[in-house]
Design an enzyme around this catalytic site. Structure first.
Site, PDB file in Angstrom:
ATOM      1  N   ASN A   1      47.453  47.835  18.667  1.00 42.61           N
ATOM      2  CA  ASN A   1      46.938  46.489  18.963  1.00 42.61           C
ATOM      3  C   ASN A   1      47.976  45.616  19.661  1.00 42.61           C
ATOM      4  OD1 ASN A   1      44.864  47.530  17.502  1.00 42.61           O
ATOM      5  ND2 ASN A   1      44.861  45.997  15.872  1.00 42.61           N
TER       6      ASN A   1
ATOM      7  N   GLN B   1      38.733  46.218  24.416  1.00 42.45           N
ATOM      8  CA  GLN B   1      39.162  47.308  25.299  1.00 42.45           C
ATOM      9  C   GLN B   1      38.543  47.153  26.690  1.00 42.45           C
ATOM     10  OE1 GLN B   1      39.551  51.414  23.785  1.00 42.45           O
ATOM     11  NE2 GLN B   1      37.778  51.896  25.028  1.00 42.45           N
TER      12      GLN B   1
ATOM     13  N   GLU C   1      34.584  40.361  56.380  1.00 42.31           N
ATOM     14  CA  GLU C   1      33.446  40.293  55.454  1.00 42.31           C
ATOM     15  C   GLU C   1      33.807  40.853  54.077  1.00 42.31           C
ATOM     16  OE1 GLU C   1      30.211  40.482  59.066  1.00 42.31           O
ATOM     17  OE2 GLU C   1      30.606  42.279  57.902  1.00 42.31           O
TER      18      GLU C   1
ATOM     19  N   SER D   1      29.429  50.007  65.376  1.00 37.70           N
ATOM     20  CA  SER D   1      28.154  50.302  64.735  1.00 37.70           C
ATOM     21  C   SER D   1      27.818  51.763  64.990  1.00 37.70           C
ATOM     22  CB  SER D   1      27.073  49.394  65.324  1.00 37.70           C
ATOM     23  OG  SER D   1      25.801  49.991  65.169  1.00 37.70           O
TER      24      SER D   1
ATOM     25  N   HIS E   1      28.346  20.012  57.627  1.00 38.63           N
ATOM     26  CA  HIS E   1      26.975  20.568  57.594  1.00 38.63           C
ATOM     27  C   HIS E   1      26.745  21.580  58.714  1.00 38.63           C
ATOM     28  CE1 HIS E   1      25.883  17.075  54.974  1.00 38.63           C
ATOM     29  NE2 HIS E   1      26.711  16.439  55.785  1.00 38.63           N
TER      30      HIS E   1
ATOM     31  N   LYS F   1      40.212  45.548  29.945  1.00 37.06           N
ATOM     32  CA  LYS F   1      41.152  46.222  30.856  1.00 37.06           C
ATOM     33  C   LYS F   1      40.483  46.593  32.170  1.00 37.06           C
ATOM     34  CE  LYS F   1      42.635  49.351  27.933  1.00 37.06           C
ATOM     35  NZ  LYS F   1      43.408  50.399  27.240  1.00 37.06           N
TER      36      LYS F   1
ATOM     37  N   LYS G   1      28.416  47.019  69.667  1.00 39.63           N
ATOM     38  CA  LYS G   1      28.903  46.148  68.597  1.00 39.63           C
ATOM     39  C   LYS G   1      30.392  46.308  68.276  1.00 39.63           C
ATOM     40  CE  LYS G   1      26.948  43.655  66.483  1.00 39.63           C
ATOM     41  NZ  LYS G   1      26.230  43.785  65.219  1.00 39.63           N
TER      42      LYS G   1
ATOM     43  N   ASN H   1      32.130  44.678  64.892  1.00 39.05           N
ATOM     44  CA  ASN H   1      31.784  43.854  63.727  1.00 39.05           C
ATOM     45  C   ASN H   1      33.026  43.480  62.918  1.00 39.05           C
ATOM     46  OD1 ASN H   1      29.012  44.185  64.325  1.00 39.05           O
ATOM     47  ND2 ASN H   1      29.064  46.204  63.352  1.00 39.05           N
TER      48      ASN H   1
HETATM   49  N1  ARG Z   1      42.393  51.155  23.781  1.00 40.94           N
HETATM   50  C1  ARG Z   1      42.530  50.160  22.789  1.00 40.94           C
HETATM   51  C2  ARG Z   1      42.271  48.764  23.386  1.00 40.94           C
HETATM   52  O1  ARG Z   1      42.381  48.603  24.541  1.00 40.94           O
HETATM   53  C3  ARG Z   1      43.900  50.169  22.218  1.00 40.94           C
HETATM   54  C4  ARG Z   1      43.998  49.532  20.872  1.00 40.94           C
HETATM   55  C5  ARG Z   1      43.347  50.388  19.876  1.00 40.94           C
HETATM   56  N2  ARG Z   1      43.423  49.817  18.577  1.00 40.94           N
HETATM   57  C6  ARG Z   1      42.580  50.154  17.552  1.00 40.94           C
HETATM   58  N3  ARG Z   1      42.756  49.567  16.441  1.00 40.94           N
HETATM   59  N4  ARG Z   1      41.621  51.012  17.733  1.00 40.94           N
HETATM   60  O2  ARG Z   1      41.935  47.873  22.665  1.00 40.94           O
END
Ligand code: ARG
Length: 430
Positions: A112, A324, A293, A280, A158, A327, A286, A288
């Site tokens: 954690n 999780q 974009e 294109s 505008h 991420k 073309k 582009n």
């Molecule tokens: N992959 C987990 C996350 O991103 C890592 C931490 C896991 N901790 C747990 N108590 N299962 O949260």
């Protein structure tokens, strides 16, 4: 996944459920593993300082971590689903190489706080990189503003022709925008520059961990003090980082809009070098502006990432596995965002104005505001001057240069105050 850290004798481990739990974690953790390795080395130093590891044990761990880091950097070690996550892979490597000594690394820490510290380090680097790109883009804009003061450009509101503007005013606007963005990105990097390592599972441990040492060793600006806040801040700091990035990409989105209009045949105010355009598959005629974009489109990915993280933040205190998923959001948001910002400085350098077309799009109606203000400066009440200047018979061809030189309100073409922007730009370098 051959073995999980938390396996105990007699425990039933279901492969489908494990796959669901891991999700795309081992892929995403490839982004973070080098930061987790760094934090592991700092943690080992902290353990030595409180007598949990001997100096020799700490040195052996440091050596193995360095080697793993080099293997990751060189592609000799690729995280995959042999492991549950990067944390397990690092510990497995230490145990494989060092046996019982390797088994000591996890004393006083939890995945954690490991994931928190790796994420903060990762984000600090990305925020600094994004800030540097915005700073460079602002520098190009400032430099071109200083060089291109003489060039009139129609100013729109505008999407209707409004007043005479200039290339320099256009550049100055983007310069200040990207200075603001760089400043905000830097500020956010400072805001998240706090060390969560040592908060363990979220409630500390019964060891006097040397958290001040790991804070300094990892280059954090301060300790994130409350063990419980370390977990409460997960998602919150990722969201702040995405917001700072998003502010830069919102500016980029509007800049890209200007350029895609200006590069169209209807305007033809700028020419984009061919490398920023594609052809294109069907229409042989073309070219582009796809690059522009996609730069414009990137904000959608950052906005989606922000929403994903924000939606996860409906939890009571303590660690929850929901987080999780934050991420993936930051990896995708920052991946695309940095790629787009990375192309920006060169694109700005490469833009070529088409002065004749810009000049031709300036028509006499665009001096009406100048006229109304002139009349009112001569003593006529502004509302009367406005009525008089609204009459097309009063509009005469004028010299755009004269209009620009007379625009002396601070920040307008006659008093751009680029030196003020340049001073702020330079101060961000420090
Ligand atoms: N992959 C987990 C996350 O991103 C890592 C931490 C896991 N901790 C747990 N108590 N299962 O949260």
């Amino acid at each position: 996944m051959s073995n999980v850290l938390w396996a105990k004798p007699g425990m039933d481990i279901d492969a489908d459920i494990q796959r669901f739990l891991a999700g795309d974690d081992v892929i995403l953790d490839r982004e973070f593993i080098r930061y987790d390795i760094r934090a592991s080395a700092a943690h080992a130093e902290g353990l030595e300082r409180i007598g949990i590891l001997t100096a020799d044990e700490r040195v052996a761990i440091a050596r193995e971590l360095e080697e793993l880091d080099a293997d990751v950097a060189a592609g000799r070690f690729v995280l995959d689903d042999r492991f549950e996550d990067m944390h397990s892979a690092i510990e497995a490597r230490l145990i494989e190489r060092l046996g019982d000594v390797g088994k000591k690394i996890h004393t006083g820490r939890s995945r954690n706080d490991q994931v928190l510290v790796a994420t903060r380090l990762w984000l600090k680097d990305r925020l600094s990189h994004a800030a540097a790109l915005c700073h460079t883009a602002a520098g190009v804009a400032l430099e071109r503003a200083a060089r291109e003061g003489e060039l009139p450009l129609p100013g729109y509101t505008h999407l209707q022709r409004a007043m005479v503007s200039s290339a320099a005013m256009w550049w100055a606007g983007w310069a200040e925008a990207f200075i603001d963005d760089a400043d905000r990105l830097r500020g956010t990097a400072r805001w998240i520059d706090a060390n969560p390592l040592g908060s363990a599972a979220g409630y500390g441990v019964n060891l006097a961990l040397d958290r001040d040492h790991t804070t300094a060793a990892l280059g954090f600006g301060r300790l994130q003090v409350a063990a419980t806040y370390a977990q409460l801040s997960r998602g919150k700091f990722e969201l702040a980082a995405l917001e700072a990035l998003g502010s830069a990409l919102l500016d980029l989105r509007r800049l890209a809009w200007d350029l895609s209009l200006f590069a169209s045949a209807e305007y033809t105010f700028v020419r984009l070098p061919a490398k920023y355009t594609t052809g294109s598959s069907l229409m042989p005629n073309k070219r582009n502006p796809d690059v522009i974009e996609l730069m414009r489109g990137v904000y959608a990915s950052v906005a989606a990432a922000k929403i994903e993280v924000e939606q996860l933040l409906s939890l009571p205190s303590g660690y929850h596995r929901d987080l999780q998923y934050s991420k993936g959001a930051i990896v995708h948001g920052f991946g695309r965002g940095l790629a787009a910002l990375g192309l920006l400085p060169d694109l700005l350098r490469a833009l070529e104005w088409q002065p004749e077309r810009m000049r031709a799009a300036i028509e006499s109606s665009m001096y009406a505001t100048d006229l109304a203000v002139e009349l009112s400066a001569g003593g006529m009440p502004f509302r009367d001057a406005y009525q008089q200047a609204a009459d097309p018979k009063q509009w005469a061809e004028r010299d755009p240069q004269g209009s620009l030189e007379a625009r002396v309100s601070p920040g307008a073409a006659g008093d751009l105050r680029l030196s003020v922007l340049a001073a702020r730009w330079s101060s961000l370098n420090r």
